[in-house]
Design an enzyme around this catalytic site. Structure first.
Site, PDB file in Angstrom:
ATOM      1  CB  SER A 247      -0.970  -0.053   1.183  1.00 36.84           C
ATOM      2  OG  SER A 247      -2.054   0.826   1.007  1.00 36.84           O
ATOM      3  CG  ASP A 362      -6.487  -3.083  -3.854  1.00 35.50           C
ATOM      4  OD1 ASP A 362      -7.220  -2.287  -3.230  1.00 35.50           O
ATOM      5  OD2 ASP A 362      -5.263  -3.130  -3.717  1.00 35.50           O
ATOM      6  CG  HIS A 394      -5.571  -2.827  -0.189  1.00 34.29           C
ATOM      7  ND1 HIS A 394      -4.845  -2.240  -1.208  1.00 34.29           N
ATOM      8  CD2 HIS A 394      -5.120  -2.269   0.971  1.00 34.29           C
ATOM      9  CE1 HIS A 394      -3.989  -1.356  -0.689  1.00 34.29           C
ATOM     10  NE2 HIS A 394      -4.130  -1.358   0.616  1.00 34.29           N
TER      11      HIS A 394
END
Length: 429
Positions: A247, A362, A394
């Site tokens: 991320s 995601d 995700h």
């Protein structure tokens, strides 16, 4: 007991917790009986709530966990599932329906290792990243050595996403970084993970400090220190230390690689490559669309967010802008710093090997708008491998249908295929 039944008290309990989450401490405290109002004035209530909930990250979901009756009082426990931990808000109601007791109980979630982990194949050592005021604790997971003790292992440093993450990158009952560390160590790869500075030293991050903080202080400094620490470990092949970012950690991984060109390679998991403010707007639009039609309040929130996004685009150097006028209350300093280090420009100068991984489900980092840009920027490079996993979210956990925040509150594990792809790339690439 009054005519109030448990359904009434459940509703009262959920209302109280909602008011606390919305920072309406005065309205929440107004439901206390006289004794609680004396013992828990609004200022103390706010302090106690923030001490427990701030390190827990964003709320994922909330709901009544259980009810009980004891000595004429009714007890309702509301489970708040935050990103990093669950907290049980236990409320005691008197016969008049007032709150006569309150407990905030962090709920520890037991970790169940996935089937691909073999805990007999590695050991763990506690370490400290950095020194002085901002030192953070970490864990070095090391595969067991062969009998002649001559083997050295490739190493991977894990770099977290946004928010005050712990070393496991715990999100609800899921521990993404522990899955990665134990899964890779089971395949002969050492892994270093650590608590984020904003978690370990949460009380030090005053509003003034946060207003001046950039991703450099939040992420990059400790990542560079962790890479150096891992190189110095006797069991590690110092020329084969890689960096894996997830991320936000993935988004800034090229910037970390630029600052330390001796890093053996970058593993980018769900890396946003577009401006952060665009991603925030896209996420909110997606979440509000899940129910089919937006409420008037959601439409108003989106319009307000669009204005704030435009304000970021228009930021001038050194311009003082209140964080309340910007998306998610993030400071102008933070946005300016990200904008002055565009990933596409860094990639043009970066020659180290890269593995780019993306979940097809995601909603936080787009498998089209972001992943396709990584492909476009790196398609001519023979030392870059990109892979999309259609059914992963995700967190790189398997699922079906549209991904939702509630999905993060269900226990799962990083896909074994992801572990396999990373380990093979590390050993071959």
């Amino acid at each position: 007991m009054s005519s109030l039944n448990f359904e009434n008290q459940k509703a009262l309990a959920e209302r109280f917790v909602s008011q606390m989450l919305e920072k309406n401490y005065d309205r929440a405290a107004s439901q206390f009986d006289d004794q609680m109002k004396t013992a828990f004035p609004e200022s103390e209530l706010k302090k106690s709530w923030q001490r427990v909930t701030l390190p827990a990250g964003d709320l994922i979901q909330m709901g009544v966990l259980q009810t009980a009756e004891m000595e004429g009082h009714r007890i309702v426990s509301v489970r708040c599932q935050f990103e990093l931990s669950a907290i049980d808000v236990q409320l005691v109601f008197n016969s008049q329906g007032q709150i006569s007791g309150l407990s905030l109980i962090p709920s520890k979630t037991e970790y169940h290792p996935p089937a691909y982990v073999d805990i007999s194949t590695f050991q763990e050592v506690e370490v400290t990243i950095g020194n002085g005021k901002w030192a953070v604790p970490g864990t070095l997971t090391i595969p067991n050595s062969s009998s002649d003790n001559t083997e050295s292992f490739p190493g991977v440093v894990l770099v977290h996403g946004s928010g005050p993450n712990d070393r496991d990158e715990s999100i609800g009952p899921n521990k993404i970084f522990r899955d990665l560390a134990w899964g890779l160590a089971s395949k002969g790869i050492a892994v270093l993970r650590y608590d984020k500075r904003t978690l370990k030293h949460a009380s030090e991050f005053t509003e003034s400090l946060i207003s001046k903080m950039t991703v450099k202080e939040e992420v990059i400094e400790d990542a560079l220190l962790a890479v150096n620490l891992m190189r110095e470990a006797p069991e590690i092949d110092s020329k084969n230390v890689f960096l894996l970012g997830h991320s936000l950690g993935a988004s800034v991984a090229p910037r970390i690689g630029e600052q330390d060109p001796d890093i053996a390679g970058l593993i980018i998991m769900a890396g946003n490559i577009r401006p952060l403010e665009d991603t925030i707007l896209e996420q909110f639009t997606y979440l509000y669309s899940l129910s089919g039609s937006m409420t008037d309040e959601q439409k108003a929130t989106l319009e307000s967010l669009k204005v704030k996004v435009a304000r970021v685009k228009d930021l001038k150097p050194s311009e003082e802008v209140p964080s309340t006028e910007l998306p998610l209350g993030i400071s102008a300093t933070y946005f300016r710093d990200l904008g002055s280090h565009p990933t596409e420009e860094i990639l043009k100068k970066l020659s180290m090997p890269m593995l780019i991984l993306q979940g097809g489900r995601d909603y936080q980092v787009s498998p089209t708008n972001d992943f396709e840009i990584w492909e476009k920027e790196l398609k001519t490079r023979d030392n870059v491998y990109l892979k999309l996993f259609p059914s992963l979210n995700h967190l790189f956990i398997e699922g079906e249908g549209k991904s939702t925040p509630q999905e993060y509150g269900v226990e799962g594990h990083v896909s074994e295929e992801v572990i396999e792809v990373i380990s093979q790339w590390l050993k071959v690439g």
